[in-house]
Design an enzyme around this catalytic site. Structure first.
Site, mmCIF file in Angstrom:
data_model
loop_
_atom_site.group_PDB
_atom_site.id
_atom_site.type_symbol
_atom_site.label_atom_id
_atom_site.label_comp_id
_atom_site.label_asym_id
_atom_site.label_seq_id
_atom_site.Cartn_x
_atom_site.Cartn_y
_atom_site.Cartn_z
ATOM 1 N N ASP A 7 -8.114 -12.773 -30.012
ATOM 2 C CA ASP A 7 -8.137 -13.689 -28.863
ATOM 3 C C ASP A 7 -7.772 -12.881 -27.615
ATOM 4 O OD1 ASP A 7 -8.407 -16.168 -27.469
ATOM 5 O OD2 ASP A 7 -6.241 -16.373 -27.412
ATOM 6 N N SER A 8 -8.077 -13.465 -26.459
ATOM 7 C CA SER A 8 -7.687 -12.815 -25.208
ATOM 8 C C SER A 8 -6.171 -12.782 -25.071
ATOM 9 C CB SER A 8 -8.274 -13.593 -24.031
ATOM 10 O OG SER A 8 -7.804 -14.930 -24.081
ATOM 11 N N TYR A 39 -9.686 -14.629 -20.092
ATOM 12 C CA TYR A 39 -11.104 -14.289 -20.095
ATOM 13 C C TYR A 39 -11.936 -15.378 -19.404
ATOM 14 C CZ TYR A 39 -11.019 -10.451 -23.626
ATOM 15 O OH TYR A 39 -10.850 -9.274 -24.304
ATOM 16 N N GLY A 40 -11.430 -16.596 -19.432
ATOM 17 C CA GLY A 40 -12.236 -17.763 -19.063
ATOM 18 C C GLY A 40 -12.692 -17.827 -17.626
ATOM 19 N N CYS A 69 -11.508 -17.191 -30.180
ATOM 20 C CA CYS A 69 -11.580 -17.327 -28.728
ATOM 21 C C CYS A 69 -12.956 -17.891 -28.423
ATOM 22 C CB CYS A 69 -11.392 -15.948 -28.099
ATOM 23 S SG CYS A 69 -11.570 -15.944 -26.311
ATOM 24 N N ASN A 70 -13.001 -19.115 -27.928
ATOM 25 C CA ASN A 70 -14.298 -19.740 -27.636
ATOM 26 C C ASN A 70 -15.027 -19.005 -26.532
ATOM 27 O OD1 ASN A 70 -14.372 -22.597 -29.089
ATOM 28 N ND2 ASN A 70 -12.279 -22.081 -28.529
ATOM 29 N N THR A 71 -14.242 -18.501 -25.567
ATOM 30 C CA THR A 71 -14.843 -17.831 -24.423
ATOM 31 C C THR A 71 -15.585 -16.581 -24.899
ATOM 32 O OG1 THR A 71 -12.987 -18.672 -23.152
ATOM 33 C CG2 THR A 71 -14.310 -16.968 -22.116
ATOM 34 N N GLU A 161 -0.204 -18.955 -20.817
ATOM 35 C CA GLU A 161 0.168 -17.533 -20.971
ATOM 36 C C GLU A 161 1.462 -17.227 -20.215
ATOM 37 O OE1 GLU A 161 -1.345 -14.735 -22.625
ATOM 38 O OE2 GLU A 161 -2.601 -16.169 -23.700
ATOM 39 N N CYS A 193 -11.048 -24.522 -26.657
ATOM 40 C CA CYS A 193 -10.344 -23.287 -26.285
ATOM 41 C C CYS A 193 -9.151 -23.219 -27.213
ATOM 42 C CB CYS A 193 -9.884 -23.337 -24.828
ATOM 43 S SG CYS A 193 -8.749 -22.003 -24.377
ATOM 44 N N THR A 194 -8.939 -22.060 -27.836
ATOM 45 C CA THR A 194 -7.881 -21.984 -28.843
ATOM 46 C C THR A 194 -6.474 -22.070 -28.238
ATOM 47 O OG1 THR A 194 -8.135 -19.580 -28.820
ATOM 48 C CG2 THR A 194 -9.253 -20.793 -30.588
ATOM 49 N N HIS A 195 -6.369 -21.964 -26.920
ATOM 50 C CA HIS A 195 -5.056 -22.187 -26.296
ATOM 51 C C HIS A 195 -4.690 -23.682 -26.268
ATOM 52 C CE1 HIS A 195 -5.487 -18.082 -24.748
ATOM 53 N NE2 HIS A 195 -4.257 -18.148 -24.252
HETATM 54 N N1 DGL Z 1 -8.313 -18.875 -26.001
HETATM 55 C C1 DGL Z 1 -9.558 -18.539 -25.447
HETATM 56 C C2 DGL Z 1 -10.643 -19.530 -25.727
HETATM 57 O O1 DGL Z 1 -10.665 -20.061 -26.767
HETATM 58 C C3 DGL Z 1 -9.626 -17.865 -24.156
HETATM 59 C C4 DGL Z 1 -8.946 -18.321 -23.003
HETATM 60 C C5 DGL Z 1 -9.014 -17.355 -21.841
HETATM 61 O O2 DGL Z 1 -8.671 -16.195 -22.008
HETATM 62 O O3 DGL Z 1 -9.408 -17.813 -20.763
HETATM 63 O O4 DGL Z 1 -11.509 -19.789 -24.948
#
Ligand code: DGL
Length: 268
Positions: A7-8, A39-40, A69-71, A161, A193-195
């Site tokens: 993940d990011s 990353y998003g 990480c979906n992004t 974060e 988004c996994t966050h």
């Molecule tokens: N947790 C990530 C996701 O699932 C990335 C979030 C990010 O870095 O912006 O999209």
């Protein structure tokens, strides 16, 4: 070699925790590209470059990488798979298991798209994931007649974060309000988004009890367990560690706060 979870930053730990609970004996290498999170808000080219570099670093220790990480899944997975990965290596994303759960399909059921129980779906994701339309594309391969309204949730990942959960929850409420202006009565909400499972309760409270909230951790863990049953060669041995491209002390303390258990990161 062990399984890698990428993940990011901290979000993929929601997947790591679910995989750990389901497969306690499985060595897992968790790789957080914290130096480059979030990353998003980056463009697809940038996300592809960062994801590719991280996954190539992970190949030293693992044969199978899950992009938790979906992004990264949205912007880089297809391109990486099409360019080809080294022999014996695999990289998988997190969209497909989620969409299979939403559309009540068994793993790898590639039959033509069909009508499904839900037809008003809210997607909450990062700006890059929303811009990619990858979720809608994967969904269209499996379901017909589903109306998806996507809401880009700017700021939520940064707040998480930074450990600022009050800000993260306030942003969630405002993003849910914005979504409701476009789709007043969603039947289901996807936390894409996994966050976001780290603020799941804020999403559920803002959406109300009548909306089913899908988040990926358990779905991805179940899908990985199923995959490893069929491909046991990916289960053997390997490195069990948490690594980050950021400051290991800072990342360890945030991770410990989120998962409420001691988490010790080392430098990637
Ligand atoms: N947790 C990530 C996701 O699932 C990335 C979030 C990010 O870095 O912006 O999209």
């Amino acid at each position: 070699m062990s399984v890698g979870i990428f993940d990011s930053g901290l979000g993929g730990l929601t997947v790591w925790k679910a995989v750990r609970a389901r497969l306690p004996e499985q060595p897992l290498l968790y790789y957080a590209d914290s130096a480059h999170a979030p990353y998003g808000v980056r463009d697809a080219e940038d996300i592809h470059g960062l994801t590719k570099a991280a996954v190539e670093a992970m190949w030293r220790d693992v044969d199978l990488v899950i992009l938790a990480c979906n992004t990264a899944s949205a912007a880089a997975l297809r391109r990486m798979q099409e360019a080809g990965v080294p022999p014996g290596k695999r990289v998988l994303g997190v969209f497909v298991p989620l969409i299979e759960a939403l559309t009540e399909r068994a793993w790898g059921d590639n039959s033509p798209p069909r009508e499904v129980a839900v037809n008003q779906v809210a997607l909450f994701a990062t700006p890059a994931t929303v811009a990619s339309r990858a979720f809608q594309r994967e969904l269209s391969f499996r379901a017909v007649g589903v109306d998806v309204e996507a809401q880009a949730c700017g700021g939520v990942v940064d707040a998480i974060e930074d450990g600022d959960m009050i800000l993260a929850e306030a942003l969630v409420r405002s993003h849910v309000d914005a979504l409701r202006r476009k789709m007043p009565k969603p039947q289901a909400a996807i936390l894409g988004c996994t966050h976001y499972p780290l603020v799941h309760d804020a999403f559920q409270a803002a959406l109300g009890p009548e909306v089913t909230v899908y988040s990926q951790a358990d779905i991805v863990a179940a899908s990985l367990a199923d995959y490893l049953e069929r491909r046991p060669e990916f289960r053997e041995g390997g490195r069990d560690a948490l690594v980050t491209t950021g400051d290991p002390d800072r990342v360890s303390s945030r991770a410990t706060q989120f998962l409420r258990r001691p988490m010790r990161f080392e430098a990637a």
